[in-house]
Design a protein around this motif. Sequence first.
Motif, PDB file in Angstrom:
ATOM      1  N   ARG A  31     -12.531  -1.106   1.176  1.00 24.55           N
ATOM      2  CA  ARG A  31     -13.416  -2.271   0.974  1.00 24.55           C
ATOM      3  C   ARG A  31     -12.588  -3.550   0.899  1.00 24.55           C
ATOM      4  NH1 ARG A  31     -15.479   1.357  -3.100  1.00 24.55           N
ATOM      5  NH2 ARG A  31     -17.208   2.467  -2.146  1.00 24.55           N
ATOM      6  N   PHE A  32     -11.446  -3.419   0.227  1.00 20.53           N
ATOM      7  CA  PHE A  32     -10.567  -4.570   0.011  1.00 20.53           C
ATOM      8  C   PHE A  32      -9.910  -5.015   1.312  1.00 20.53           C
ATOM      9  CE2 PHE A  32      -6.204  -5.989  -1.322  1.00 20.53           C
ATOM     10  CZ  PHE A  32      -6.577  -7.134  -1.988  1.00 20.53           C
ATOM     11  N   ARG A  33      -9.346  -4.054   2.038  1.00 24.33           N
ATOM     12  CA  ARG A  33      -8.563  -4.415   3.230  1.00 24.33           C
ATOM     13  C   ARG A  33      -9.421  -4.623   4.474  1.00 24.33           C
ATOM     14  NH1 ARG A  33      -3.399  -3.888   1.788  1.00 24.33           N
ATOM     15  NH2 ARG A  33      -2.800  -2.177   0.420  1.00 24.33           N
ATOM     16  N   GLU A  49     -13.584  -3.940   4.882  1.00 24.00           N
ATOM     17  CA  GLU A  49     -14.986  -4.379   4.822  1.00 24.00           C
ATOM     18  C   GLU A  49     -15.158  -5.804   4.325  1.00 24.00           C
ATOM     19  OE1 GLU A  49     -17.402  -1.759   2.436  1.00 24.00           O
ATOM     20  OE2 GLU A  49     -16.627  -0.023   3.532  1.00 24.00           O
ATOM     21  N   ASN A  50     -14.435  -6.156   3.261  1.00 20.99           N
ATOM     22  CA  ASN A  50     -14.625  -7.482   2.654  1.00 20.99           C
ATOM     23  C   ASN A  50     -13.561  -8.485   3.078  1.00 20.99           C
ATOM     24  OD1 ASN A  50     -16.938  -7.191   0.412  1.00 20.99           O
ATOM     25  ND2 ASN A  50     -15.777  -5.300   0.537  1.00 20.99           N
ATOM     26  N   PRO A  71     -12.209 -10.631   6.341  1.00 23.81           N
ATOM     27  CA  PRO A  71     -12.473 -10.990   7.740  1.00 23.81           C
ATOM     28  C   PRO A  71     -11.347 -10.526   8.667  1.00 23.81           C
ATOM     29  CG  PRO A  71     -12.854 -12.873   6.294  1.00 23.81           C
ATOM     30  CD  PRO A  71     -12.259 -11.802   5.450  1.00 23.81           C
ATOM     31  N   ASP A  72     -10.110 -10.699   8.249  1.00 28.94           N
ATOM     32  CA  ASP A  72      -8.994 -10.274   9.105  1.00 28.94           C
ATOM     33  C   ASP A  72      -8.986  -8.752   9.272  1.00 28.94           C
ATOM     34  OD1 ASP A  72      -8.116 -12.870   9.506  1.00 28.94           O
ATOM     35  OD2 ASP A  72      -6.775 -12.832   7.784  1.00 28.94           O
TER      36      ASP A  72
END
Lengths: 444, 450
Positions: free
Chosen positions: B165-167, B169-170, B172-173
């Motif tokens: 989720r951190f890297r 889904e949430n 943009p890059d």
Amino acid sequence: MKTLNLAFLFLASSAFATEVIFEKDNSFPIVYINAAFTVGAVHDPLDQSGQAYLLCQMILRGTATKTKTQIEEYLDQLGARLDCETRAESIVFRGAVLTGQFSSFSEIFLDLLSHPSFPQAELIKLKSEVTSRILEQQGKDNSLAKRHFDSWFFGQHPYAKPVIGKLKTIPNITSESLKSAFDKWMHAGTLLIVATGDIEQSQIENFARQVVKNRPKKESPPSIDVPQVAQKQRVQFIDKPDRSQTQINVGQLGIKLNDSKYHALYLANHAFGGGSFSARMMTEVRVKRGWSYGAYSYFKDASQPKLWQYYLFPASKDTLQALKLTLEMTKEFQKSGITEAEFESAKRSLVNNAGFNFNTPLKRVENTLSEHLLGLPEGFWKDFGEKLNDLSHSEVNNAVSSFIKPDQLAISVLGTASQLKSGVAKTLGIDEKEIQTVSYSEDP
Amino acid sequence: MKKLLLSAFLIIFSMSCSTTADSSLDKDTLPFFGKYRAFRFVLDNKLKLIVIRDTSSPTFSMQTWFDVGSRHERKGYTGLAHLFEHMMFKQTKNLKEGEFDKILEEAGAEGENAFTSHDYTAYVQELPSDKLELVLKLESDRMVNLIVDDKAFKTEREVVQNERRFRNENSPDGTLWQELFGLAYTKHPYHWPVIGYEEDLKRMTAEDARKFYESYYTPSRATVVLVGDIDPYQALKLARQYYGKIGNRELPKELQTKIVQEPTQKSVRRKSVKLNIKVEKLMMSYPVPGIAHHDMPALNIIEALLSEGKNSRFERNLIDTGIASSAESGTYENVDPSVFVFTVNLQNNKPAKTAENIILKELEDLKTKPITETELKKAKNIFQFQFIDGLSTNYQKAHFIGQYETVLGHFKEGLRNIDALQNVTALDVQRVAKKYFSPNARTVLIGVKK
């Protein structure tokens, strides 16, 4: 650890006095040289937040005799690196070059530090780039959350100013205001030269002497007051749509590094959330429950007390439980401190690791730089492990008990308000209206 | 990054074990860089041990590299290599969960961590030099004695889902990187993200992780690198003591299938993704060969010309012109055919399409106008500086050696690549630009405001 071989040089003339820190290292044919000034974002005028950042960048964008393109082409031809880093309380130019090119490199570095021209056309371009970078940060939840948190936490205090500036203050910065700040603050009295590498000390001294000659000493920037923050719980919700994960930042006023309790609190924090996998926060939040990839607590260091803060980023579905758990852990931390076993383990870990604070020449000169910039006693970092080793369990827990303020925490959550805001209020036992809500696209 | 476990499977480390007569592949040391020389040993079970001695501080860096990454995964099991990396920090037959970390932390470990890529997985730490035996004992233990239990696996899977989720889904890059590789590769495993797809992570079990461990965590796929205040012969003696008894395991037949190669890309692939962003983003890629290919040095020079240093072509034509706030380019250093990627953050109200057109023009210029000797020399100087600067710490030296030993079989290949850069000519740059930057071979990802 081996005995250090640091040479502290004080240039003779009192009118031009500045300090040079150098350590020779001939492992590789490379030289690292930094020029640091004790002025930073905290000294920006209120309506010109970002001034120090732009000042720093603009110094690299033109001199009386060279354009930005000429400077950059020259540095590229040398294969050298020269960047500028702006911090809250300092500006640091960081250079690195192969030994054989040092002489050419030092010439242009000297020109940049002595005769920047702040060309108007370059400033317009830079302001547009910086504005776009601020907007780009709004896409990155972790940096966005921290930007909002810092601004909200410190309110009117200079520590609230974001280093890169604000959307509404960047347009106010002009070539004239940058020139004026340069003349006023960037001179021998605020300068420190730090170098290491495969080079003779005399060459670094010579470079420093010339900078000092061109930038004679003037007045020092004003010192920063101790921040005054609300002595009650505060809650902020940064609303951003479509989040499957939240960013939780919780903090209270920190402590100065040279405070007598700092080492005790540093050790206690290591056991509580200091980034290791054995720390309580990591164990409870990640290892046992799998709620967040990271859960850390840390001090933000500055010349005045700044922040003690913790940070985690659970899935939206786990946010309320994670928030509740960490707040309970903070209360327990204040009430009971750390256990004897945690104390012994943290001490062993930190004391055995302390050598890594100064095991390379680059780290050693950086440490000395940090001691100067933060007003720390000489040898602060070198003695760090020893100070920790001298601590007793009761000293540590007494420090925790008086320092941690569970009822005065600033709690900030970035997430989707429609999903979570009422739950946050309920978890904290407060009315939803007490939560200060801000849109993620609103620049703080 | 990080963590997991294993069970008592390992009854099988029988066959290729030998505790005696390890051979030294090279009797003498090999030149590394500057004053540094490398001791390179291969144990009888094929585990490689590389040691560089540097006594300037009483510390050392240890890195253990395994020849396994997301490239070795199969459809339906994406993310397993990375999830397994997390499990490596869990329980072993000899240590309870948490003890591995705690023992190393108390020993003063610095930067204890791990990472997984397309082609490899590595475990890293730095320690005071009197802790060599301790860390060899711990690392060798988890290479063979890991226990993967169901409960720990489920918790760690949650952690990885959250990391995702951190890297991705949430972020943009992260979202755009996943989309770019998903579009640029249609058949090859580089198609999926190293962290895996959410649906695969959800489905995976501890049994999958156990099989993965038994299949890939074997001495013949491992390289141990030690750089710092270490006696190389003492290190060899200890490595024989702790790793020498570990036997190799055969890769199960179902995993011995050849990795599917990517078909040639013949037309433009394009996608626009709506994101919670304020400025547009562009990512664009072209297929290029893998890291061992002889065209790689010329591609590196192109990277330097376009985006390295302060006065690169992108700096002049994308940033100075007010179109972008940052612009980068470079080859993904993969074993199998890779991609040359451009990433651009646009300035406020500037469309990504404008940046795309400028990059296309720059690439056409490289094909039609030979670069000047001055530009070429500049690019080489930049790389030479980056190379030396990038080897200044124990960690960096160990990383360079581990990476090249794992992906190219020998660290000398990495040094050869650096030497080859100095021989690149302006004509090489032009030839390579023509060969790889065909407009029809590109994949374009644009991130736009929601």
